[in-house]
Scaffold this active site. Sequence first.
Site, PDB file in Angstrom:
ATOM      1  CB  SER A  42      -0.933   0.020   1.215  1.00  0.00           C
ATOM      2  OG  SER A  42      -0.190  -0.101   2.416  1.00  0.00           O
ATOM      3  CG  ASP A 333      -4.212   5.380   6.817  1.00  0.00           C
ATOM      4  OD1 ASP A 333      -3.052   5.112   7.203  1.00  0.00           O
ATOM      5  OD2 ASP A 333      -4.753   4.786   5.853  1.00  0.00           O
ATOM      6  CG  HIS A 336      -0.967   3.836   4.611  1.00  0.00           C
ATOM      7  ND1 HIS A 336      -2.156   3.310   5.076  1.00  0.00           N
ATOM      8  CD2 HIS A 336      -0.314   2.823   4.001  1.00  0.00           C
ATOM      9  CE1 HIS A 336      -2.224   2.024   4.736  1.00  0.00           C
ATOM     10  NE2 HIS A 336      -1.125   1.695   4.088  1.00  0.00           N
TER      11      HIS A 336
END
Length: 368
Positions: A42, A333, A336
């Site tokens: 991600s 978040d 991340h």
Amino acid sequence: MVSFSFHFCFLVLFAIFLTPTHSLGRICLPKQHVALFILGDSLFDAGNNDYINTTTDNLANYGPYGETFFNYPTGRYSNGRLIPDFIAEFAKLPFITPHLYPGYHQYTDGTNFASAGAGALVETNQGLVIDLKTQLHYYKKLAKLLRTRLGHEEAKKLLARAVYLISIGSNDYFALSTSNSSALQTYSPEEYIDIVIGNLITVIKGIYKKGGRKIAIPNLAPLGCLPIARALSSNNTGACVEELSTLAKLHNEALSKSLQELENQLDGFKYSIADTYTSLSERINNPSKYGFEISKIACCGTGPYRGIFSCGGKRSVKEYKLCHNVSEYVFFDSIHPSEKANQQFAELMWNGTPNITGPYNLKALFEN
Ligand SMILES: *[C@@H]1O[C@H](CO)[C@@H](O)[C@H](O)[C@H]1NC(C)=O
Ligand SMILES: *[C@@H]1O[C@H](CO)[C@@H](O)[C@H](O)[C@H]1NC(C)=O
Ligand SMILES: *[C@@H]1O[C@H](CO)[C@@H](O)[C@H](O)[C@H]1NC(C)=O
Ligand SMILES: *[C@@H]1O[C@H](CO)[C@@H](O)[C@H](O)[C@H]1NC(C)=O
Ligand SMILES: *[C@@H]1O[C@H](CO)[C@@H](O)[C@H](O)[C@H]1NC(C)=O
């Protein structure tokens, strides 16, 4: 400085004429054209997961993801750009498009195979992600396609000059620590790290075998200091979960050693490791020195440290809070980095000094 190989354009036009359903947007490649191939998780996924069957845990295709730069969610796990987006900018390439993006064939600039949730182990989030081995499989298919389209010699040059950016491993260690992992009962941490690194090295050798020569990897962050780990920390002090950061540290030591060995084994192989562990730790411990104000709490999420992974309200927990000014935050978040932090990491990867990025930095890999 930039010269073009015109004789080659003719061959490509001819090839396209024969296969009218596929086109390679850019036909005449400057001699020094350096493509960017992206693999991983991600931290690098620019939207591949939007096109696979997965769960909202592995998706960021809803607001407020993407809102401060793109003005719409792209699948990127940040408020804006990711590290590879900045690297592409520094290399004067366009943003590198996700491999699964419908109708995308502009492969001469590279492509992005990364998939949020992916690990080096096939078992990590199995069935919900494009694991690293499958990403390699897609790369091999693409190398074959390029050989057909460009001819053997031009394809070989393109693949050898290209830079391969890989972010992998965090999810393997999260899987180990957060679920009732059978791996934990089977392997010692050291054995598990060996397997993770072994899988990564196998993939790098696979890229090398198909012609890739230049690998760049950010090493693992202090995983125990991410807001999600602080929120879970058993003694509720919000301290870093040392076990997780230790795994990352041991992984990073093994990674450095393995890449050094690989450089000795493989002719023409070059690599770059950026010390994300150190650069993120510095920003967490001393945010104001780097232009941040808040480094322990996420901008978007809920619960302690906004460490519950609910940003956007589409996962199992629907409640979330969003900060007013994301530029103050290291983390967007619970897991991340914010775009601003990504930009700083990308700059360190691009032109970092040898104590942070080495043996080559990305600028050197692109230029040589
Ligand atoms: C996607 O996954 C769900 C749940 O596992 C399954 O029910 C569904 O059939 C899958 N869809 C496709 C297109 O594979
Ligand atoms: C974890 O797995 C063990 C052995 O499979 C089982 O006995 C235990 O109940 C499990 N714990 C949780 C929290 O699921
Ligand atoms: C518990 O908190 C202390 C700081 O008060 C920290 O040093 C320790 O690592 C924490 N333990 C865990 C398991 O996170
Ligand atoms: C947001 O935060 C940054 C960094 O602290 C600061 O430079 C900027 O002025 C802030 N913007 C607003 C609108 O408060
Ligand atoms: C790396 O070296 C530069 C100067 O060459 C210095 O400014 C920086 O603080 C060093 N970083 C670390 C983590 O040692």
